[in-house]
Design an enzyme around this catalytic site. Sequence first.
Site, PDB file in Angstrom:
ATOM      1  N   ASP A  96       0.868  -1.180   0.000  1.00 57.17           N
ATOM      2  CA  ASP A  96       0.000   0.000   0.000  1.00 57.17           C
ATOM      3  C   ASP A  96       0.907   1.234   0.000  1.00 57.17           C
ATOM      4  O   ASP A  96       1.309   1.712  -1.051  1.00 57.17           O
ATOM      5  CB  ASP A  96      -0.918  -0.094   1.224  1.00 57.17           C
ATOM      6  CG  ASP A  96      -1.981   0.983   1.267  1.00 57.17           C
ATOM      7  OD1 ASP A  96      -2.310   1.532   0.207  1.00 57.17           O
ATOM      8  OD2 ASP A  96      -2.495   1.269   2.358  1.00 57.17           O
ATOM      9  N   ARG A 159     -10.636 -13.078   5.999  1.00 62.17           N
ATOM     10  CA  ARG A 159      -9.310 -13.594   5.629  1.00 62.17           C
ATOM     11  C   ARG A 159      -9.393 -14.907   4.870  1.00 62.17           C
ATOM     12  O   ARG A 159      -8.558 -15.203   4.026  1.00 62.17           O
ATOM     13  CB  ARG A 159      -8.476 -13.872   6.884  1.00 62.17           C
ATOM     14  CG  ARG A 159      -7.719 -12.684   7.395  1.00 62.17           C
ATOM     15  CD  ARG A 159      -6.598 -13.137   8.324  1.00 62.17           C
ATOM     16  NE  ARG A 159      -6.268 -12.099   9.278  1.00 62.17           N
ATOM     17  CZ  ARG A 159      -5.511 -11.043   9.000  1.00 62.17           C
ATOM     18  NH1 ARG A 159      -5.027 -10.893   7.792  1.00 62.17           N
ATOM     19  NH2 ARG A 159      -5.252 -10.144   9.922  1.00 62.17           N
TER      20      ARG A 159
HETATM   21  P1  5GP Z   1       1.998  -0.633   3.697  1.00 61.48           P
HETATM   22  O1  5GP Z   1       3.017  -0.762   4.783  1.00 61.48           O
HETATM   23  O2  5GP Z   1       2.514  -0.971   2.340  1.00 61.48           O
HETATM   24  O3  5GP Z   1       1.308   0.712   3.720  1.00 61.48           O
HETATM   25  O4  5GP Z   1       0.833  -1.583   4.077  1.00 61.48           O
HETATM   26  C1  5GP Z   1       0.839  -2.900   3.869  1.00 61.48           C
HETATM   27  C2  5GP Z   1      -0.212  -3.547   4.746  1.00 61.48           C
HETATM   28  O5  5GP Z   1      -1.405  -2.752   4.879  1.00 61.48           O
HETATM   29  C3  5GP Z   1      -0.665  -4.811   4.102  1.00 61.48           C
HETATM   30  O6  5GP Z   1       0.195  -5.873   4.436  1.00 61.48           O
HETATM   31  C4  5GP Z   1      -2.069  -4.966   4.647  1.00 61.48           C
HETATM   32  O7  5GP Z   1      -2.015  -5.617   5.903  1.00 61.48           O
HETATM   33  C5  5GP Z   1      -2.562  -3.554   4.828  1.00 61.48           C
HETATM   34  N1  5GP Z   1      -3.405  -3.134   3.685  1.00 61.48           N
HETATM   35  C6  5GP Z   1      -3.148  -2.183   2.790  1.00 61.48           C
HETATM   36  N2  5GP Z   1      -4.124  -2.063   1.867  1.00 61.48           N
HETATM   37  C7  5GP Z   1      -5.035  -2.982   2.198  1.00 61.48           C
HETATM   38  C8  5GP Z   1      -6.296  -3.394   1.613  1.00 61.48           C
HETATM   39  O8  5GP Z   1      -6.789  -2.886   0.587  1.00 61.48           O
HETATM   40  N3  5GP Z   1      -6.958  -4.395   2.250  1.00 61.48           N
HETATM   41  C9  5GP Z   1      -6.471  -5.015   3.375  1.00 61.48           C
HETATM   42  N4  5GP Z   1      -7.208  -5.983   3.896  1.00 61.48           N
HETATM   43  N5  5GP Z   1      -5.288  -4.662   3.937  1.00 61.48           N
HETATM   44  C10 5GP Z   1      -4.584  -3.675   3.350  1.00 61.48           C
END
Ligand code: 5GP
Length: 170
Positions: A96, A159
């Site tokens: 993300d 999940r």
């Molecule tokens: P980042 O550190 O890249 O911002 O976030 C990664 C984590 O955010 C992912 O491993 C996940 O747990 C959560 N996340 C980000 N976007 C989504 C989404 O659209 N759905 C879900 N369920 N989790 C997300």
Amino acid sequence: MKRSVLYTHEQIIKAIEGLAKEISADYGDGLLCVCVLKGAFMFFSELVKRMDGDVRVDFVRVSSYNGNKAGTLKLLLDLNEDVAGKDILLVEDIIDSGATVSYLTKLLSGRGARSVKVACLFNKPLSQKTKVTPDYCAFSLKNDNFIVGFGLDYDEQFRCLDHVEEVRFD
Ligand code: 5GP
Ligand code: MG
């Protein structure tokens, strides 16, 4: 909350088969695959069982940010394996902001890993401020809508769905 199917089980498995082939072609023996819990658990098992060669597995868990994507991440569960001199493949459910993957890449590089690459099931390029380019990615999402299923949760729900749904809160 409105939910609609985004990717079917069949579409996801087909994409994972492709990734497993790609990864196997790039590595010889001795790859250590690291599952980023909890979200990557289903993707991880479907991926590693399709890979050739001597594949080893380990697990990490990182605290998730609470709404604040720039927040500091903490390691909740560390690897068992010593990563020094090893080729590592970080396996994430979704990238993300990119914070989790950046944090883990730095951590494992700092411990002397020979290489650290990233495989993700989903990438949200529009959400990233610091560009993180996964080495292997099954699906690049065209928007930053929230998705659930195939390991990904909404407050620990959904999940265990065998497919992926888009969730809308309007
Ligand atoms: P980042 O550190 O890249 O911002 O976030 C990664 C984590 O955010 C992912 O491993 C996940 O747990 C959560 N996340 C980000 N976007 C989504 C989404 O659209 N759905 C879900 N369920 N989790 C997300
Ligand atoms: Mg995650």
